[in-house]
Motif scaffolding. Structure first.
Motif, PDB file in Angstrom:
ATOM      1  N   HIS A 137       0.826  -1.211   0.000  1.00 41.02           N
ATOM      2  CA  HIS A 137       0.000   0.000   0.000  1.00 41.02           C
ATOM      3  C   HIS A 137       0.858   1.258   0.000  1.00 41.02           C
ATOM      4  CE1 HIS A 137      -3.935  -1.894   0.536  1.00 41.02           C
ATOM      5  NE2 HIS A 137      -3.264  -2.828   1.172  1.00 41.02           N
ATOM      6  N   ILE A 138       1.895   1.251   0.840  1.00 38.71           N
ATOM      7  CA  ILE A 138       2.788   2.423   0.867  1.00 38.71           C
ATOM      8  C   ILE A 138       3.388   2.612  -0.529  1.00 38.71           C
ATOM      9  CG2 ILE A 138       4.867   3.415   1.885  1.00 38.71           C
ATOM     10  CD1 ILE A 138       3.209   3.137   4.209  1.00 38.71           C
ATOM     11  N   GLY A 139       3.790   1.522  -1.160  1.00 37.01           N
ATOM     12  CA  GLY A 139       4.410   1.616  -2.489  1.00 37.01           C
ATOM     13  C   GLY A 139       3.471   2.230  -3.514  1.00 37.01           C
ATOM     14  N   VAL A 140       2.245   1.735  -3.543  1.00 39.25           N
ATOM     15  CA  VAL A 140       1.272   2.254  -4.505  1.00 39.25           C
ATOM     16  C   VAL A 140       0.943   3.717  -4.208  1.00 39.25           C
ATOM     17  CG1 VAL A 140      -1.164   2.088  -5.172  1.00 39.25           C
ATOM     18  CG2 VAL A 140       0.270   0.045  -5.141  1.00 39.25           C
ATOM     19  N   ASN A 141       0.791   4.035  -2.930  1.00 32.93           N
ATOM     20  CA  ASN A 141       0.453   5.413  -2.575  1.00 32.93           C
ATOM     21  C   ASN A 141       1.597   6.371  -2.872  1.00 32.93           C
ATOM     22  OD1 ASN A 141      -2.138   4.874  -1.757  1.00 32.93           O
ATOM     23  ND2 ASN A 141      -1.615   4.604   0.402  1.00 32.93           N
ATOM     24  N   VAL A 142       2.822   5.946  -2.598  1.00 34.11           N
ATOM     25  CA  VAL A 142       3.967   6.811  -2.891  1.00 34.11           C
ATOM     26  C   VAL A 142       4.061   7.052  -4.393  1.00 34.11           C
ATOM     27  CG1 VAL A 142       6.497   6.829  -2.977  1.00 34.11           C
ATOM     28  CG2 VAL A 142       5.319   6.402  -0.804  1.00 34.11           C
ATOM     29  N   GLU A 143       3.829   6.025  -5.177  1.00 33.57           N
ATOM     30  CA  GLU A 143       3.887   6.213  -6.633  1.00 33.57           C
ATOM     31  C   GLU A 143       2.841   7.228  -7.100  1.00 33.57           C
ATOM     32  OE1 GLU A 143       4.530   3.044 -10.088  1.00 33.57           O
ATOM     33  OE2 GLU A 143       2.415   3.436  -9.704  1.00 33.57           O
ATOM     34  N   LEU A 167       2.743 -13.661 -10.194  1.00 32.62           N
ATOM     35  CA  LEU A 167       2.112 -12.720 -11.127  1.00 32.62           C
ATOM     36  C   LEU A 167       3.000 -11.514 -11.404  1.00 32.62           C
ATOM     37  CD1 LEU A 167      -1.446 -12.988  -9.598  1.00 32.62           C
ATOM     38  CD2 LEU A 167      -0.897 -13.574 -11.960  1.00 32.62           C
ATOM     39  N   SER A 168       4.026 -11.302 -10.549  1.00 32.67           N
ATOM     40  CA  SER A 168       4.937 -10.174 -10.757  1.00 32.67           C
ATOM     41  C   SER A 168       6.188 -10.565 -11.532  1.00 32.67           C
ATOM     42  CB  SER A 168       5.348  -9.578  -9.401  1.00 32.67           C
ATOM     43  OG  SER A 168       4.233  -9.175  -8.657  1.00 32.67           O
ATOM     44  N   GLU A 169       6.345 -11.846 -11.834  1.00 33.54           N
ATOM     45  CA  GLU A 169       7.509 -12.244 -12.628  1.00 33.54           C
ATOM     46  C   GLU A 169       7.324 -11.811 -14.074  1.00 33.54           C
ATOM     47  OE1 GLU A 169       8.015 -16.456 -12.188  1.00 33.54           O
ATOM     48  OE2 GLU A 169       8.135 -16.199 -10.000  1.00 33.54           O
ATOM     49  N   SER A 170       8.388 -11.211 -14.618  1.00 35.11           N
ATOM     50  CA  SER A 170       8.168 -10.543 -15.894  1.00 35.11           C
ATOM     51  C   SER A 170       7.847 -11.526 -17.016  1.00 35.11           C
ATOM     52  CB  SER A 170       9.343  -9.646 -16.251  1.00 35.11           C
ATOM     53  OG  SER A 170      10.463 -10.436 -16.548  1.00 35.11           O
ATOM     54  N   GLN A 171       8.387 -12.727 -16.998  1.00 33.32           N
ATOM     55  CA  GLN A 171       8.044 -13.620 -18.117  1.00 33.32           C
ATOM     56  C   GLN A 171       6.565 -14.012 -18.084  1.00 33.32           C
ATOM     57  OE1 GLN A 171       9.821 -14.433 -15.552  1.00 33.32           O
ATOM     58  NE2 GLN A 171       9.754 -16.621 -15.066  1.00 33.32           N
ATOM     59  N   ILE A 173      -4.947  -7.298 -12.754  1.00 34.55           N
ATOM     60  CA  ILE A 173      -3.855  -8.188 -12.365  1.00 34.55           C
ATOM     61  C   ILE A 173      -3.345  -8.966 -13.574  1.00 34.55           C
ATOM     62  CG2 ILE A 173      -3.331 -10.290 -11.043  1.00 34.55           C
ATOM     63  CD1 ILE A 173      -5.401  -9.200  -8.930  1.00 34.55           C
ATOM     64  N   LEU A 174      -4.278  -9.413 -14.424  1.00 38.15           N
ATOM     65  CA  LEU A 174      -3.898 -10.279 -15.538  1.00 38.15           C
ATOM     66  C   LEU A 174      -3.205  -9.512 -16.657  1.00 38.15           C
ATOM     67  CD1 LEU A 174      -7.172 -12.393 -15.582  1.00 38.15           C
ATOM     68  CD2 LEU A 174      -4.909 -13.222 -14.913  1.00 38.15           C
ATOM     69  N   PHE A 175      -3.704  -8.295 -16.924  1.00 35.79           N
ATOM     70  CA  PHE A 175      -3.148  -7.502 -18.031  1.00 35.79           C
ATOM     71  C   PHE A 175      -2.608  -6.186 -17.474  1.00 35.79           C
ATOM     72  CE2 PHE A 175      -6.754  -9.915 -19.901  1.00 35.79           C
ATOM     73  CZ  PHE A 175      -6.075 -10.661 -20.855  1.00 35.79           C
ATOM     74  N   PRO A 176      -1.516  -6.214 -16.721  1.00 30.49           N
ATOM     75  CA  PRO A 176      -1.093  -4.989 -16.026  1.00 30.49           C
ATOM     76  C   PRO A 176      -0.744  -3.873 -17.013  1.00 30.49           C
ATOM     77  CG  PRO A 176       0.552  -6.736 -15.781  1.00 30.49           C
ATOM     78  CD  PRO A 176      -0.624  -7.347 -16.472  1.00 30.49           C
ATOM     79  N   GLY A 177      -1.214  -2.671 -16.695  1.00 24.92           N
ATOM     80  CA  GLY A 177      -0.946  -1.514 -17.544  1.00 24.92           C
ATOM     81  C   GLY A 177      -2.032  -1.292 -18.580  1.00 24.92           C
ATOM     82  N   TYR A 178      -2.755  -2.336 -18.947  1.00 22.87           N
ATOM     83  CA  TYR A 178      -3.844  -2.166 -19.911  1.00 22.87           C
ATOM     84  C   TYR A 178      -5.141  -1.781 -19.213  1.00 22.87           C
ATOM     85  CZ  TYR A 178      -1.194  -3.848 -23.857  1.00 22.87           C
ATOM     86  OH  TYR A 178      -0.272  -3.961 -24.865  1.00 22.87           O
ATOM     87  N   ARG A 234       7.297  -1.528 -14.540  1.00 16.82           N
ATOM     88  CA  ARG A 234       7.896  -2.805 -14.214  1.00 16.82           C
ATOM     89  C   ARG A 234       8.406  -2.828 -12.760  1.00 16.82           C
ATOM     90  NH1 ARG A 234       9.035  -6.526 -18.448  1.00 16.82           N
ATOM     91  NH2 ARG A 234       8.401  -5.142 -20.124  1.00 16.82           N
ATOM     92  N   ARG A 235       9.034  -1.703 -12.360  1.00 22.11           N
ATOM     93  CA  ARG A 235       9.697  -1.672 -11.053  1.00 22.11           C
ATOM     94  C   ARG A 235       8.713  -1.606  -9.889  1.00 22.11           C
ATOM     95  NH1 ARG A 235      13.619   1.120 -13.911  1.00 22.11           N
ATOM     96  NH2 ARG A 235      12.149   2.829 -13.958  1.00 22.11           N
ATOM     97  N   THR A 236       7.482  -1.102 -10.189  1.00 20.99           N
ATOM     98  CA  THR A 236       6.528  -0.937  -9.096  1.00 20.99           C
ATOM     99  C   THR A 236       5.356  -1.902  -9.255  1.00 20.99           C
ATOM    100  OG1 THR A 236       5.347   0.761 -10.325  1.00 20.99           O
ATOM    101  CG2 THR A 236       7.097   1.505  -8.857  1.00 20.99           C
ATOM    102  N   LEU A 237       5.485  -2.787 -10.237  1.00 17.81           N
ATOM    103  CA  LEU A 237       4.377  -3.677 -10.549  1.00 17.81           C
ATOM    104  C   LEU A 237       3.947  -4.522  -9.349  1.00 17.81           C
ATOM    105  CD1 LEU A 237       2.592  -4.658 -12.832  1.00 17.81           C
ATOM    106  CD2 LEU A 237       4.312  -6.343 -13.397  1.00 17.81           C
ATOM    107  N   SER A 238       4.908  -5.021  -8.590  1.00 15.83           N
ATOM    108  CA  SER A 238       4.527  -5.933  -7.511  1.00 15.83           C
ATOM    109  C   SER A 238       3.723  -5.214  -6.423  1.00 15.83           C
ATOM    110  CB  SER A 238       5.744  -6.634  -6.910  1.00 15.83           C
ATOM    111  OG  SER A 238       6.549  -5.699  -6.246  1.00 15.83           O
ATOM    112  N   TYR A 239       3.971  -3.898  -6.193  1.00 13.53           N
ATOM    113  CA  TYR A 239       3.122  -3.157  -5.253  1.00 13.53           C
ATOM    114  C   TYR A 239       1.662  -3.217  -5.708  1.00 13.53           C
ATOM    115  CZ  TYR A 239       7.430  -0.726  -3.670  1.00 13.53           C
ATOM    116  OH  TYR A 239       8.659  -0.403  -3.187  1.00 13.53           O
ATOM    117  N   HIS A 240       1.466  -2.949  -7.002  1.00 10.47           N
ATOM    118  CA  HIS A 240       0.095  -2.914  -7.512  1.00 10.47           C
ATOM    119  C   HIS A 240      -0.552  -4.290  -7.469  1.00 10.47           C
ATOM    120  CE1 HIS A 240       0.049   1.233  -8.973  1.00 10.47           C
ATOM    121  NE2 HIS A 240       1.343   1.055  -9.157  1.00 10.47           N
TER     122      HIS A 240
END
Lengths: 300, 300, 300, 300, 300, 300
Positions: free
Chosen positions: C71-77, E17-21, F52-57, F65-71
């Motif tokens: 949550h902190i990560g998403v909010n900071v972003e 789900l966060s693994e890029s591949q 979750i399935l189509f992140p960014g779309y 990419r770097r903050t994806l796991s927070y989301h």
């Protein structure tokens, strides 16, 4: 948006802000099924109460004498449901904060919450009766007022007193946290800060209102009138052996029936302003005043 | 949610709250086609006026000199429509409350409402001209102000004066109820309580503002400055044979041009503060003050 | 709705209101890609900061120690993105108003804005650390408070200080306009008006709060307590050769550590209230007060 | 955003689009007090009807047998008000389009509108009775259905039939425009296009539904079942002397009781499909079919 | 809510789900300042176009001949701004997907986007002119239609054609992605799927519409009418050396002027249906049809 | 609004509609703590899954990419919470409808619901893996497609399959009601009706899609392609001794790998379309088809 330059700065902030010692005392740990009281829900609760108490003025403005009971019925049902939820959240919160964690028991809270919500609703007719006297007092006390409807629609005192009288009933029913949130809503909207613990009689009014403070242990009789900026506060409070203020001691003034206090006067401590006394504006009063007295500032 | 235990309690409350004597004076009986003035609609009306008066600062912030007249045109049209509806509601409400029921006549109200709305709109250019002087006064009176834009965007006095100057025009056009609702909106947001009946000249400003009260029969000249917590109030008001306050009597102060009143001063009654006089903070003034005088509190 | 009778009146108003001299100084000319700071966006920024600083109390009330960093990560972003946009808008606005038009350069503003936003975020842990001391001060100073959670949820001082401490950091980072909008939001909600330029130490609290004013050049030590209606203002300010107030001169009081100021007291000018001094209510103080002194109003 | 380069292009477009001949036939000229039917309002009307017809499934899902009449009462009152407004708008629209302008008479429309709305509401119990048979038909006709609740909650045929049965009553009461808007809402949501003029008996169902078309003069008996993609259309229509289709001539099929039509079958013209007949999928039928017959496609 | 039992399961899912591949090809990597086209914004763009094209029917239903140009002006300005943003997003998206990353250049995209948006707006008068012919065709082709207003308000073909004609202009201006999103919105609402690349003449209509498909390289003359379920599709498409379909080859039918195609007919491949031909329902056509011919299904 | 004339009519309707026999089978009786599944909540659940399935779309289009796991973390937490609630509501609903009332046990339902929600979430990586193959299939099967992004953003088949694949997992986990509501949402948006019980392999696609029906017991292999209007339905279904359809019998077709079915074809009954077979458009197939066969309509 987070470009490579700033990522390390932001990530450092995220990890510092996620360290548990950094949010010690500032974090509310959610327990399953026990969310915090919700400001949005409490706002709706106050709205519903207002719709029930002043039918046609708030909520559906097209209701009719003949269909009024349908609306009251639907509103009471929704009020009962929301209030039960919020009281339950408040009780859980109260237990959690006041005692040890183990004693929090959601089903028990829920049963109590329903009981309290039903009791509260059974007092709505009396709350309406008293608010009617407040509307009268505001009307007869202000030469600029043109009709009762104007008072109900837009006088800040009525908004503040509605919230206070609701909150005071909940306070009397030992609901924690929620009464204070409800009076703070009115404080934010009107600048009138009445603690839900204060006891206030009928036919009460405050003119203009901004800056008025009425403390937790105040006792105010019937037919009292205040003006803007009046403080009914504590003079000082005894500390316990750890140097912390002792809670629950009567420390705010008593105003008997028919007292008037003019703008920006400050009355402090457990003193009594006697029946029918008048306190002038911008005055600092820390000793009791006999009935019928008239205290004024010396000339500027 | 209503379980069998609480149904009788809730039903009893519903029936008590639906008895007509219990809501006597607190109920607004809807008549066909005559709803109450709507807070949401009045809020939109004030927004529209603000968008028209300060183009680019409120509403669409991407408007352009070349397309400005399209926006003013659309906003004026919407303002005319909403204002007509709300004035009609206010007139019906006023008639209903002030006189007997039979005189309420919706079509007549509607024709008057349109006429009044059009007159109000024709005064918007003048309202803008005066508000421009208020912006200047706020800017030149505050060393912390950095530009006109900051004043317009976030100084509470501009919000309070915009509502007041709109409400005062409507008051002058004899619209009931609505002017007061509009000034109470600003009171709630800024803590500045200006009665729509007060008369206020150009280049007026109030610093900080919380707790200021300006009564219904005040007359304030040009270039006057107040600080937070100032009261321009009534000292007392004569009662009629029934013991009720007589309405409409001049009972608030007159402040001539170039007067300054410092924070928390209280000026009461139909007295005159002469041109260029200065009233110090925390003072209680109940007698007229000559032009150029400087009244201060004795040392604390 | 516009019938033939009123069309000429409305059209006349539209054309008068569209004449450029009529909105001189009241119009914000949009330049491509440089909108004004947005009140809605700033409100969201303050909300996000509050959610980050007091996790579980604001925003998602069901968050958990184990998932807190998500949550902190998403909010900071989100905070970084919104803050960059708003700071950019503020910088453009500031340049435009302070200097000549040519110097406004959107890409430069954007780079600066990102830099400032990142610096602001890196200071959030320190802001949280200080706010924790403010929560403590409010709790230990009020016998009516029942737990830290109640203070965080509903005490106006915490809302006002959160906005102030955010705004002060942005002010320190030379962001124009936005800090003031943020403190004015809190002023409107709480009646507490703290200029973002003021410097305030830790363990600061204000009881009730309505009507408090803290000026732009105030310096307040640690462990200071104010009551409602207190003004820390300027006595007068020197004018430049054009008769305008000179900006940036220290003109507000210094309160050293452990000072208490009771309700409605007014302290004006660049004077010093010494360590541990107590200022009584409704008092007007314009000269320095030695450490440990106790100044009170003479009896009313 | 409009930079100098594009201003002439945009201004040219604005002026071309504002020339009255360019919007001839595409413009709806507002007359005072006679707005168009509102899609949002009609959506709310359908929702209200659904809440009344299927209590607990739509609208407030926490209602209770004991409090049901409060909810029905409130919903009926709102439905009566909204329906009166929309029928009035529809009547005005209908008069304006069908006849000359002079005959439009708002007060007359309003009186008729109230009368029609009340009649419509008096037919709701019968509409509910028939819809109950449709729910049964859907349940017993689909092996995949697990309970009545699933049918009511999510089967598209129930949504389509609710809108149709409401619209058909309004059509029968000679309300113009609105019935068609209501069935088109369902068409958009479900792909089932039933003209409000069609007559449909009880125990009607359509499986899956997408692509079904039921024309304006269809007559459908009891206990009929259709599958997706079925068309009950017109074969051709006679033209008048100007080459325009003559309105109101029966031109769509009659389906007697107990008929089944499989997917994508097309039945065209004023023919009769006799009692108990079965029409196979993907078939094109333009001649009457005797009772009990079974018509199928020759093998692909 | 996440209790200790399920935390490991959920955390495992988060990290997988966060693994890029795992999201390769399913992730849209945000680049600074280049968000994806926004569905909400495109919906508003279509609304604005509809308000401009059919004044009084969509958007503000109380506009007036005399104030029409204000509304058109405001709407065109907003349309220009939103369209520029969305076209820019579409161009960036298109470049990113079609070519290498390095060529994406936001400022260039923005300049092009403005240019394209302005060109689109200059074509709105022509779009309106053609849509007027479509409204006529729908009216004269349906005996159930009662007036033009009914067609404009609620016939799905008008909604579908408005989106198509807007999307087709944007397609012609080489805007990627956005035209398809706009036609898919109409597809979802009406069941009519027209590819933005298709070319369609004036006086076009589709009755009922659900299930109609019109492929990307179709060419349709003037005065053509289709019924529900008609497909104008591709028969097969040549593959390139990698086995992928070759893009851009004409592969859909040509319908000359005055063609009628009845419900559920399927016409496939680059064939020509000659002027005035009639294609019966439920037919499969894969070879050209001469002018004036009448093709029907053999009897079922 | 309810005038005296219509009150009796309306009151009669209210009382008829409140009689319990009139809503028999159409009323959902609320039991404490067991509301119906909520359409709004299920819509949010599908949105979260899509984010979750189509992140960014979908959802936040500016993630990185770097903050994806927070989301992903925040979204998974919210999904778990909402899904638990909705599954619990579905289980309660299912028990109540399928069995006797006494067996409904909210705490048990809640424990099961959490367990099921966690299992569902653990399958999201696999759902994503299969959806990636569907995106590929849509792309390589459509010459008009320009990139994967376009497929994900706006192709109806991806929306329909996302809902189906989610719903199918919930169906496999024995959740009642909810899977069907989720596929009906997609049916309404896309015209594609896939029963959650159907089994569908990887690399599945449907072109255009409107009107497609895939029944509850269908089994579809890998790499299958359908066109619009295709029905995979039941031919007939055996009745039990009461004349009701017997539930749960396999009654829909099996399509082996690499099958293509052209538009509007209808395949009915438990037959098998062999590997690599092609079924032409507008055809009615009720018998099994051998692998590699090519079935077409005879010429029209």
């Amino acid at each position: 948006m987070i470009t490579s330059d700033y990522t390390p700065i932001l990530n450092k902030a995220v990890s510092e802000l996620s360290e548990s010692q950094s949010y010690d005392g500032l974090f509310h740990q959610y327990k399953d099924g026990e969310p915090l009281p919700s400001a949005a829900s409490l706002r709706r609760i106050v709205e519903l109460a207002r719709e029930i108490l002043f039918p046609g003025y708030f909520g559906n403005s097209t209701i009719h004498r003949r269909t009024l009971s349908y609306h009251i019925g639907v509103n009471v049902e929704e009020l009962f449901r929301l209030l039960t939820e919020q009281i339950q959240a408040g009780l859980c919160f109260g237990i959690e904060n006041a005692l040890s964690d183990e004693m929090s028991d959601a089903p028990l809270c829920k049963a109590s919450a329903k009981n309290i919500a039903a009791q509260f609703i059974s007092r709505l007719p009396e709350i309406r009766r008293v608010l009617a006297t407040d509307v009268e007092a505001a009307y007869y006390g202000d030469p600029a007022a043109t009709c009762f409807g104007e008072i109900i629609c837009c006088y800040p005192i009525i908004r503040a007193l509605t919230n206070y009288r609701i909150a005071h009933e909940l306070h009397t029913l030992n609901v924690p946290l929620i009464p204070r949130i409800i009076t703070e809503m009115a404080h934010s909207e009107t600048g009138i800060d009445i603690h839900p613990g204060a006891k206030i009689g009928s036919h009460f009014t405050i003119d203009h209102g901004t800056g008025v403070v009425i403390g937790a242990t105040c006792i105010i009789g019937n037919n009292v009138k205040l003006y803007q900026g009046v403080t009914l506060g504590a003079k000082s409070f005894p500390l316990d052996e750890h140097g912390n203020p002792i809670k629950g001691i009567p420390r705010h003034p008593i105003l008997e029936d028919d007292v008037i206090v003019y703008s920006n006067a400050t009355i402090l401590g457990r003193i009594t302003i006697g029946r029918g006394a008048t306190i002038g504006g911008n005055i600092w009063v820390t000793e009791s005043v006999p009935a019928g007295a008239r205290i004024v500032q010396r000339k500027g």
